[in-house]
Write an enzyme that holds these catalytic residues in place. Structure first.
Site, PDB file in Angstrom:
ATOM      1  N   LYS A  12       2.862   0.284  -1.464  1.00  0.00           N
ATOM      2  CA  LYS A  12       4.154  -0.215  -2.160  1.00  0.00           C
ATOM      3  C   LYS A  12       5.248  -0.183  -1.530  1.00  0.00           C
ATOM      4  O   LYS A  12       6.384  -0.834  -1.668  1.00  0.00           O
ATOM      5  CB  LYS A  12       4.156   1.236  -3.243  1.00  0.00           C
TER       6      LYS A  12
HETATM    7  C1  LIG Z   1      -0.300   1.396  -6.478  1.00  0.00           C
HETATM    8  C2  LIG Z   1      -1.605   1.645  -5.791  1.00  0.00           C
HETATM    9  C3  LIG Z   1      -2.767   0.883  -6.245  1.00  0.00           C
HETATM   10  C4  LIG Z   1      -2.805  -0.171  -7.541  1.00  0.00           C
HETATM   11  O1  LIG Z   1      -1.898  -1.187  -7.371  1.00  0.00           O
HETATM   12  P1  LIG Z   1      -1.420  -2.246  -8.487  1.00  0.00           P
HETATM   13  O2  LIG Z   1      -0.434  -3.210  -8.003  1.00  0.00           O
HETATM   14  O3  LIG Z   1      -0.906  -1.352  -9.703  1.00  0.00           O
HETATM   15  O4  LIG Z   1      -2.786  -2.779  -9.098  1.00  0.00           O
HETATM   16  C5  LIG Z   1      -3.686   0.645  -5.385  1.00  0.00           C
HETATM   17  N1  LIG Z   1      -4.130   1.535  -4.248  1.00  0.00           N
HETATM   18  C6  LIG Z   1      -2.983   2.364  -3.910  1.00  0.00           C
HETATM   19  C7  LIG Z   1      -3.148   3.212  -2.672  1.00  0.00           C
HETATM   20  C8  LIG Z   1      -1.568   2.300  -4.627  1.00  0.00           C
HETATM   21  O5  LIG Z   1      -0.828   3.272  -4.331  1.00  0.00           O
END
Ligand SMILES: *Cc1c(COP(=O)(O)O)cnc(C)c1O
Length: 468
Positions: free
Chosen positions: A112
């Site tokens: 993120k």
């Molecule tokens: C947020 C997150 C996901 C999922 O990502 P999306 O964009 O919601 O599909 C997968 N792995 C981790 C470690 C995350 O923080």
């Protein structure tokens, strides 16, 4: 560049407005009116270029005239200079034609950061230009909170309040939020559950007198700018593995479908992707969808990969928009019915193309631990439970072994030390910049799950100025 809503009944917006808007007024999500194209010559020119340079070039058409080119380039350079790996998203080969792209070298150790670190800067820039301030209020069950706080810390035009359920996030996750020492960052532990936190945030939004007064905003996963920033690492991986002269496949551990949708966007722009594998844990609504074309909501069950414990993947609506041939009102009807009945069925036309491109793959906790252990035995690499689902899915569900597959690693193993230790016997160490996390001073206030008390807290702590 203009953006339109997936439900067809909200105004078209430019980049600045779409950045600050989040959800469209008709309940839809914003998407670009048309896709800019990445020509083979452009892709070939990216070979060997630094990540930030490719990033600025890939994103430029989405920004349009909102930010002067030079300013945007330096903003992007500054964003990715803060990552701990020179390649920003390095690729590691872990098997015959199977690669891992590490997306966890940002400040909070989750993918993120790649988007939010830029979005925080974009927000600050646009708000200053418009002479506005915002107050962000968000709820977190763990990962999103720290990424959002790190992205917004010390930004002059933003105050940010993050609510987490008292005693219900891991110590590392809590400390990643509460040890941030910045005047515009406020952590509130709510004596309640994650759902209580989320309900309070929704109630704050719906109290228009309050939300207008503070200029309330959100940096949640449906924000277009987050998707935009995520397109970049699909492009850099493809170029490193031979694009435009070679196709490839991606395997993406998915929750809200934001990450994998960015890959789909890269394909719409011209990247030659033969397959997207969508990894899920036991919360497998996406696996069932890509198998059958229908969705049925059931309860969320906790798993070893909590960031994928999701019932309805909000960003899926952007893919469905294309499946509905960009007929917003028709999609709007289907989404409203989905909310009412908990059921959704894909239209017949268009479905074969979606099913050809996307493959769902589900792995339960036992399978996840085994995937982590297997990779460790084979390569000596430790990976987190989310990334493990992506790697296992890549190996099990790839259709053509002559095409390389890239599994996205979405979190650093040290973010989920208990699961990693359970699978491999080894407790992964935190990277140096977080080495003293467990001894740093924490700052947070504990409040009851009482809307009035929380609103008073926000009003008395935010720094100054009105929303408008
Ligand atoms: C947020 C997150 C996901 C999922 O990502 P999306 O964009 O919601 O599909 C997968 N792995 C981790 C470690 C995350 O923080």
């Amino acid at each position: 560049m203009r953006y339109i809503s997936t439900r067809g009944a909200a105004p078209r917006l430019d980049f600045e407005a779409v950045l600050l808007a989040g959800l469209a007024r008709d309940g839809g999500l914003y998407v670009p009116e048309s896709w800019p194209s990445l020509k083979p010559k452009t892709l070939a020119g990216f070979d060997g270029k630094p990540y930030a340079e490719v990033a600025a070039a890939v994103m430029a058409p989405f920004i349009g005239k909102a930010i002067p080119q030079k300013t945007f380039q330096s903003m992007v350079a500054e964003t990715y200079a803060g990552f701990r790996h020179a390649a920003v998203t390095p690729l590691v080969e872990v098997g015959e034609g199977v690669w891992i792209e590490e997306l966890f070298h940002g400040p909070t150790l989750a993918f993120k950061d790649l988007a939010l670190q830029l979005v925080g800067r974009l927000y600050d820039h646009v708000l200053k230009k418009q002479g506005r301030r915002v107050t962000i209020i968000g709820a977190t069950s763990g990962d999103t909170g720290s990424a959002a706080l790190e992205a917004c810390r010390d930004r002059r035009a933003i105050d940010i309040f993050i609510l987490h359920p008292l005693g219900r996030v891991s110590e590392v996750q809590r400390r990643q939020m509460t040890t941030i020492d910045a005047g515009n960052v406020f952590n509130i532990a709510i004596d309640g559950s994650f759902d209580d936190c989320q309900d309070i945030v929704k109630a704050c939004f719906n109290d228009h007198a309050f939300s207008d007064k503070i200029g309330m905003s959100a940096v949640n996963s449906i924000n277009w700018a987050r998707v935009m920033a995520q397109i970049v690492y699909y492009v850099t991986a493809a170029v490193a593995l031979g694009a435009p002269n070679r196709k490839l496949a991606f395997s993406v551990p998915s929750g809200n479908f934001g990450n994998v949708y960015a890959g789909y966007a890269a394909k719409q722009m011209g990247l030659d992707v033969s397959q997207f594998i969508v990894g899920s844990n036991r919360n497998d609504i996406l696996t069932r969808f890509f198998k059958s074309g229908s969705m049925k909501v059931s309860g969320v069950v906790p798993s070893l990969s909590p960031s994928m414990d999701i019932q309805i993947s909000s960003n899926l609506e952007r893919l469905l928009f294309d499946l509905f041939k960009r007929n917003g009102p028709k999609l709007g009807e289907a989404m409203n019915a989905f909310r009412k009945t908990g059921r959704f069925a894909a239209p017949k036309s268009g479905w074969p193309a979606v099913q050809k491109l996307f493959t769902g793959y589900k792995l339960d906790d036992a399978g996840t631990l085994k995937a982590m252990a297997d990779l460790y035995k084979r390569t000596g690499m430790l990976i987190d439970p989310h990334s493990a689902i992506g790697v296992a899915a890549a190996e099990a569900a790839r259709k053509d072994k002559s095409i390389p597959v890239v599994a996205l690693a979405t979190a650093h193993p040290a973010k989920f030390p208990d699961a990693v230790e359970k699978a491999t016997g080894i407790r992964p160490a935190l990277p140096a910049h977080l080495g003293n996390l467990l001894s740093r001073r924490e700052r947070y206030d504990v409040l009851p799950k009482d809307l009035g008390k929380i609103q008073d807290y926000v009003l008395s702590h935010r720094r100054s100025g009105s929303g408008n």
